[in-house]
Design an enzyme around this catalytic site. Structure first.
Site, PDB file in Angstrom:
ATOM      1  N   TYR A  92      12.234 -18.952   4.866  1.00 55.59           N
ATOM      2  CA  TYR A  92      11.632 -20.269   5.090  1.00 55.59           C
ATOM      3  C   TYR A  92      12.697 -21.331   5.277  1.00 55.59           C
ATOM      4  O   TYR A  92      12.455 -22.332   5.944  1.00 55.59           O
ATOM      5  CB  TYR A  92      10.652 -20.594   3.960  1.00 55.59           C
ATOM      6  CG  TYR A  92       9.500 -19.634   4.031  1.00 55.59           C
ATOM      7  CD1 TYR A  92       8.503 -19.817   4.970  1.00 55.59           C
ATOM      8  CD2 TYR A  92       9.469 -18.492   3.245  1.00 55.59           C
ATOM      9  CE1 TYR A  92       7.481 -18.905   5.104  1.00 55.59           C
ATOM     10  CE2 TYR A  92       8.442 -17.575   3.371  1.00 55.59           C
ATOM     11  CZ  TYR A  92       7.458 -17.781   4.303  1.00 55.59           C
ATOM     12  OH  TYR A  92       6.459 -16.868   4.453  1.00 55.59           O
TER      13      TYR A  92
ATOM     14  N   HIS B 229       9.356  -6.436  12.497  1.00 52.32           N
ATOM     15  CA  HIS B 229       8.719  -7.637  11.974  1.00 52.32           C
ATOM     16  C   HIS B 229       9.701  -8.795  11.873  1.00 52.32           C
ATOM     17  O   HIS B 229       9.451  -9.885  12.368  1.00 52.32           O
ATOM     18  CB  HIS B 229       8.104  -7.346  10.602  1.00 52.32           C
ATOM     19  CG  HIS B 229       7.752  -8.577   9.842  1.00 52.32           C
ATOM     20  ND1 HIS B 229       6.674  -9.352  10.177  1.00 52.32           N
ATOM     21  CD2 HIS B 229       8.348  -9.208   8.795  1.00 52.32           C
ATOM     22  CE1 HIS B 229       6.608 -10.389   9.359  1.00 52.32           C
ATOM     23  NE2 HIS B 229       7.613 -10.327   8.524  1.00 52.32           N
ATOM     24  N   PHE B 230      10.855  -8.569  11.230  1.00 54.93           N
ATOM     25  CA  PHE B 230      11.699  -9.742  10.999  1.00 54.93           C
ATOM     26  C   PHE B 230      12.476 -10.155  12.245  1.00 54.93           C
ATOM     27  O   PHE B 230      12.842 -11.320  12.370  1.00 54.93           O
ATOM     28  CB  PHE B 230      12.573  -9.612   9.741  1.00 54.93           C
ATOM     29  CG  PHE B 230      13.664  -8.584   9.769  1.00 54.93           C
ATOM     30  CD1 PHE B 230      14.809  -8.774  10.515  1.00 54.93           C
ATOM     31  CD2 PHE B 230      13.574  -7.443   8.988  1.00 54.93           C
ATOM     32  CE1 PHE B 230      15.827  -7.842  10.517  1.00 54.93           C
ATOM     33  CE2 PHE B 230      14.586  -6.502   8.978  1.00 54.93           C
ATOM     34  CZ  PHE B 230      15.707  -6.704   9.751  1.00 54.93           C
ATOM     35  N   HIS B 231      12.685  -9.226  13.170  1.00 53.58           N
ATOM     36  CA  HIS B 231      13.278  -9.676  14.434  1.00 53.58           C
ATOM     37  C   HIS B 231      12.284 -10.529  15.211  1.00 53.58           C
ATOM     38  O   HIS B 231      12.666 -11.514  15.841  1.00 53.58           O
ATOM     39  CB  HIS B 231      13.733  -8.484  15.276  1.00 53.58           C
ATOM     40  CG  HIS B 231      15.099  -7.979  14.894  1.00 53.58           C
ATOM     41  ND1 HIS B 231      15.320  -7.178  13.802  1.00 53.58           N
ATOM     42  CD2 HIS B 231      16.328  -8.175  15.445  1.00 53.58           C
ATOM     43  CE1 HIS B 231      16.608  -6.903  13.703  1.00 53.58           C
ATOM     44  NE2 HIS B 231      17.250  -7.500  14.689  1.00 53.58           N
TER      45      HIS B 231
ATOM     46  N   ARG C 122      14.243   2.968   8.887  1.00 55.40           N
ATOM     47  CA  ARG C 122      15.214   1.994   9.374  1.00 55.40           C
ATOM     48  C   ARG C 122      16.593   2.359   8.825  1.00 55.40           C
ATOM     49  O   ARG C 122      16.727   3.280   8.029  1.00 55.40           O
ATOM     50  CB  ARG C 122      14.807   0.583   8.964  1.00 55.40           C
ATOM     51  CG  ARG C 122      14.752   0.383   7.466  1.00 55.40           C
ATOM     52  CD  ARG C 122      14.107  -0.931   7.092  1.00 55.40           C
ATOM     53  NE  ARG C 122      15.002  -2.043   7.287  1.00 55.40           N
ATOM     54  CZ  ARG C 122      15.001  -3.161   6.531  1.00 55.40           C
ATOM     55  NH1 ARG C 122      14.137  -3.295   5.557  1.00 55.40           N
ATOM     56  NH2 ARG C 122      15.838  -4.135   6.756  1.00 55.40           N
ATOM     57  N   ARG C 123      17.620   1.649   9.253  1.00 56.73           N
ATOM     58  CA  ARG C 123      19.005   1.823   8.790  1.00 56.73           C
ATOM     59  C   ARG C 123      19.518   3.234   9.040  1.00 56.73           C
ATOM     60  O   ARG C 123      20.177   3.824   8.203  1.00 56.73           O
ATOM     61  CB  ARG C 123      19.133   1.520   7.301  1.00 56.73           C
ATOM     62  CG  ARG C 123      18.572   0.186   6.891  1.00 56.73           C
ATOM     63  CD  ARG C 123      18.930  -0.103   5.451  1.00 56.73           C
ATOM     64  NE  ARG C 123      18.151  -1.201   4.953  1.00 56.73           N
ATOM     65  CZ  ARG C 123      17.064  -1.058   4.196  1.00 56.73           C
ATOM     66  NH1 ARG C 123      16.656   0.140   3.842  1.00 56.73           N
ATOM     67  NH2 ARG C 123      16.406  -2.105   3.798  1.00 56.73           N
TER      68      ARG C 123
ATOM     69  N   HIS D 127      13.231 -13.706   0.162  1.00 56.00           N
ATOM     70  CA  HIS D 127      12.120 -14.151   0.982  1.00 56.00           C
ATOM     71  C   HIS D 127      12.199 -15.616   1.331  1.00 56.00           C
ATOM     72  O   HIS D 127      11.968 -15.993   2.472  1.00 56.00           O
ATOM     73  CB  HIS D 127      10.756 -13.787   0.431  1.00 56.00           C
ATOM     74  CG  HIS D 127       9.764 -13.806   1.550  1.00 56.00           C
ATOM     75  ND1 HIS D 127       9.755 -12.842   2.537  1.00 56.00           N
ATOM     76  CD2 HIS D 127       8.848 -14.719   1.929  1.00 56.00           C
ATOM     77  CE1 HIS D 127       8.856 -13.149   3.437  1.00 56.00           C
ATOM     78  NE2 HIS D 127       8.290 -14.281   3.102  1.00 56.00           N
TER      79      HIS D 127
END
Lengths: 251, 538
Positions: free
Chosen positions: B219, B366-368, B429-430, B215
């Site tokens: 950042y 979300h992370f894209h 996913r995946r 995580h």
């Protein structure tokens, strides 16, 4: 600065209290044995694992597959050859290709043969003939036999030229039933340790094994891998798969 | 700039070349998975591509951008030559060497384990060694940032560290500590198995170590974008930074709270106690504090720009903003994507809501949106903004830049919104392929086509970006000296916001509290290892 540090300590303590004392107290599983037990459970250390009424099932196999089983020397294969002449060739063919609806052994991965022989010895794979033949073998002889058969050339196969002729179960499986493609483990796309080479196996043998996995009569597959794959297959699907792997056989 | 110009340029070019190549892989993945193409005949090819896409986008691109931008900040903010240029080049070549070393086994299909490693899957040791080299190269950068700051402090005793350098060093310290988790995982748990000394691996413990990195690495990716928010955007749109000290507060809060929260990635993992999952979830929620502080501070800074340009009224000032300015567009797009992505993130971090979206396409969306959208668009801004300084070129073509940024924004939304939607419907996913012939899935086929089209826009945008940089580099010009944004109200910097030691100490202490017990417990449990699953290769 001091205020920041105190605030951080306060936040940490409050979150620990909520996470380990307050929230667990809302769940009867956690509170059954008092506060300390609730804290331990929240930390992932329950006083006891389960309530003790878990019935231990008979393990399907006690053989642990190791990559080291793949390695073999030529001396080992030589010794295995003499031994095979005495023990195996009657049913499995002079050069490891069966004409008696027994599995082909020529070119089989060594760890596959080791695992099956050990499973016969331990009684984890029932077979009147093979349990008796495997019983007297010692560990070295098992390895020698595996090395010998691994060294033999595989039966010549008809290459797959038209992908549309490959059953979908073989090439893509059936995700909605959680069935992985055969080729993901048995060669074609990838070969996983312990998964036998199937191309050219006798159809009757494949049909019998798939039926045994489906019914649970054969249970020496690690983690019930094959039983879970086959259980939901229809008779027709089993037939298609067996036909596909057997049809490439050139007599 | 003094000595680091070629160094920074080298970092940026490799980063963006790798980025352009990896984005093609991403688009290929969406295409073969969509109803536009037949099922991929060999799923291993798909996972090979996912591994390469993830490894480049998550390790190579952000690390090189953070390093290159960090070196540039050292010279531009401290106004002195970079100390240790030779070491910086060694770090650079370690990253390049590591990338090449990891790429070879990935391309051969010997390491299709995805960039998050996922033990008990085990790939070629060369792959892991390559990643280790990339990280070790970046550690040299961390050390150089600390050394440069110390050298500057010695010559400017008591002076406030320039904000850009403060953020930069925050990112470096954050990365040094956060990369430790994955480093331990790879060196202690994975490599002995990959090299063949062991056949089993403690997958649960390995996952906990990876969550340590997983995580906070986000950042580390984010800090360059935040530095751009605070020190480039207000200047580029003709405004002032609303509060310099608020920026420092946001940076130190990231340092403390972004690190010990990774177990929210393990909500579905049985090996971690529920109490720790709650504590990590709560501390994840606290990261929204520096994020919201930043949104407020930057929006205020933008309002200052509008009012300086004659904007009036409670909302009327929005019209007075320099909408023709590419940086203005980029910050708007970045905030919109940060808003959507952040809202989705709040859902991911809450234990119960996570259940519905865990391991679905939602997470990919979300992370894209957060990284590929809100953060990478700021990387693009950083490159555009620094380019005249680095290459001595004329101002970049604003029209092309705006077209490129629009494409990136629209493409990212068209890519990720369908993912969010089908994630709620439960699409995992995946997956290398879906059986759209199945009535249960047939209705979801259009979403994958939409994402493929969004991905196509992103490919065009990325190639346009590289083209703009390449084209401009050849136009010699006479760039003005580089400046960072000035604060609207110059205020003295309180001592705690000018030092790192106490914040780093808090970060480490909180990590020990939040990770110490789970790691010690899992490491001491017996018989927790499972057989390794070796992926392809020798």
């Amino acid at each position: 600065m001091r205020a920041s540090i105190l605030a951080l300590i306060a936040i940490t303590i409050v979150s620990l209290l909520i996470g380990f004392v307050w929230l667990p107290s809302a769940h009867s599983d956690f509170t059954a044995k008092g506060l300390w037990d609730a804290i331990c459970r929240a930390a992932g250390v329950p006083g006891s694992w389960g309530n003790g009424d878990v019935v231990a099932g008979r393990p399907g196999t006690s053989v642990v597959l190791l990559p080291a089983m793949r390695t073999a020397t030529s001396e080992s294969a030589g010794r295995g050859g003499s031994l095979a002449l005495e023990k195996c060739t009657m049913c499995h063919g002079a050069r490891g290709v069966s004409s008696a609806n027994t599995p082909n052994l020529a070119g089989q991965y060594p760890e596959v043969i080791i695992k099956q022989l050990l499973d016969y010895q331990h009684g984890d794979r029932p077979s009147a003939a093979m349990q008796a033949i495997a019983a007297p073998l010692d560990e070295k002889q098992v390895r020698d036999l595996a090395a010998y058969y691994a060294s033999l050339p595989r039966p010549r196969n008809t290459p797959v030229t038209d992908m549309s002729k490959v059953p979908r179960l073989v090439s893509v499986g059936d995700p909605m039933r959680n069935i992985a493609p055969c080729a993901a483990c048995h060669g074609g796309m990838d070969q996983k340790l312990g998964a036998p080479w199937l191309e050219g196996m006798p159809k009757d043998y494949l049909l019998a094994q798939l039926a045994d996995f489906a019914s649970g009569a054969r249970a020496n597959d690690s983690h019930a891998q094959m039983r879970n794959m086959v259980r939901t297959l229809t008779k027709q699907e089993i037939g298609e798969v067996a036909e596909f792997y057997a049809r490439q056989r050139t007599e | 700039m003094f000595a680091a110009r070629r160094l920074v340029l080298a970092h940026f070019w490799v980063a963006f070349a790798a980025f352009a190549a990896a984005i093609l892989l991403g688009e290929w993945q969406m295409y073969v998975r969509s109803p536009l193409s037949a099922w991929v005949s060999n799923p291993e090819h798909y996972y090979r591509s996912v591994t390469a896409h993830g490894t480049v986008m998550a390790y190579v691109l952000p690390t090189l951008v953070a390093m290159g931008f960090g070196y540039a900040i050292c010279e531009l903010a401290l106004k002195r030559p970079l100390v240790g240029v030779k070491w910086a080049w060694i770090g650079y070549w370690l990253v390049i060497g590591g990338t090449v070393l990891a790429t070879i086994p990935m391309a051969l299909g010997w390491a299709s384990v995805l960039y998050t490693f996922y033990p008990p899957m085990i790939g070629s040791p060369l792959y892991y060694l390559g990643v280790v080299f990339v990280v070790v190269g970046s550690w040299i950068w961390v050390a150089l940032m600390a050394i440069n700051l110390r050298a500057w402090r010695r010559d400017n005793p008591g002076a406030p560290v320039p904000l850009a350098m403060f953020g930069n060093v925050t990112g470096a310290y954050l990365w040094a500590w956060t990369s430790l988790g994955a480093a331990i995982e790879v060196l202690v748990l994975i490599l002995p198995v990959a090299l063949g000394f062991k056949d089993t691996i403690d997958a649960g413990l390995a996952r906990v170590f990876f969550s340590w990195t997983l995580h906070a690495i986000v950042y580390f990716w984010l800090i360059p974008a935040y530095i751009a928010f605070y020190t480039i955007v207000p200047r580029a749109i003709g405004g002032r930074l609303y509060s310099d000290n608020m920026a420092r507060v946001a940076f130190v809060l990231f340092l403390v709270f972004s690190m010990p929260i990774g177990i929210h990635h393990l909500f579905a993992d049985p090996q971690v106690g529920a109490g720790f999952k709650f504590v990590h979830a709560l501390m994840t929620a606290l990261v929204s504090v520096p994020t919201l502080l930043t949104v407020f501070t930057i929006t205020a800074s933008i309002e200052i720009a509008a009012r300086l340009r004659g904007g009036k009224g409670a909302f009327g000032w929005v019209k007075a903003l320099p909408w023709g300015n590419p940086t203005m567009l980029a910050i708007t797009f970045s905030f919109v994507m940060l808003g959507f992505g952040g809202a989705g993130g709040l859902i991911n971090m809450s234990y119960q809501l996570n259940e519905t979206v865990h391991n679905t396409q939602w997470v990919t969306g979300h992370f894209h949106l957060i990284f590929g959208g809100a953060i990478v668009i700021m990387y693009l801004v950083v490159a555009y903004d620094l380019w005249p300084q680095l290459t001595g070129c004329r101002p970049l073509p604003a029209g092309l830049m705006k077209a490129q940024l629009w494409l990136w924004f629209v493409g990212m939304l068209v890519l990720t919104m369908p993912w969010h939607w089908v994630g709620i419907l439960g699409m995992p996913r995946r997956m290398a392929y879906f059986d759209y012939g199945n009535p249960a899935l047939a209705g979801q086929g259009w979403t994958v086509v939409a994402s493929t089209l969004g991905g196509a826009l992103l490919v065009v945008s990325a190639l346009l970006f590289v083209f703009i940089l390449w084209r401009s580099q050849r136009d010699a010009g006479n760039p003005e000296p580089f400046t960072f944004a000035l604060p609207a109200h110059p205020t003295p910097v309180p001592r705690p916001l000018n030092v790192f030691a106490p914040w780093v100490a808090m970060m480490i202490a909180l990590t020990v509290v939040n990770y110490g017990f789970p790691i010690a417990q899992l490491a001491s449990l017996k018989e927790t290892s499972v057989p390794a699953v070796r992926m392809g290769g020798p």
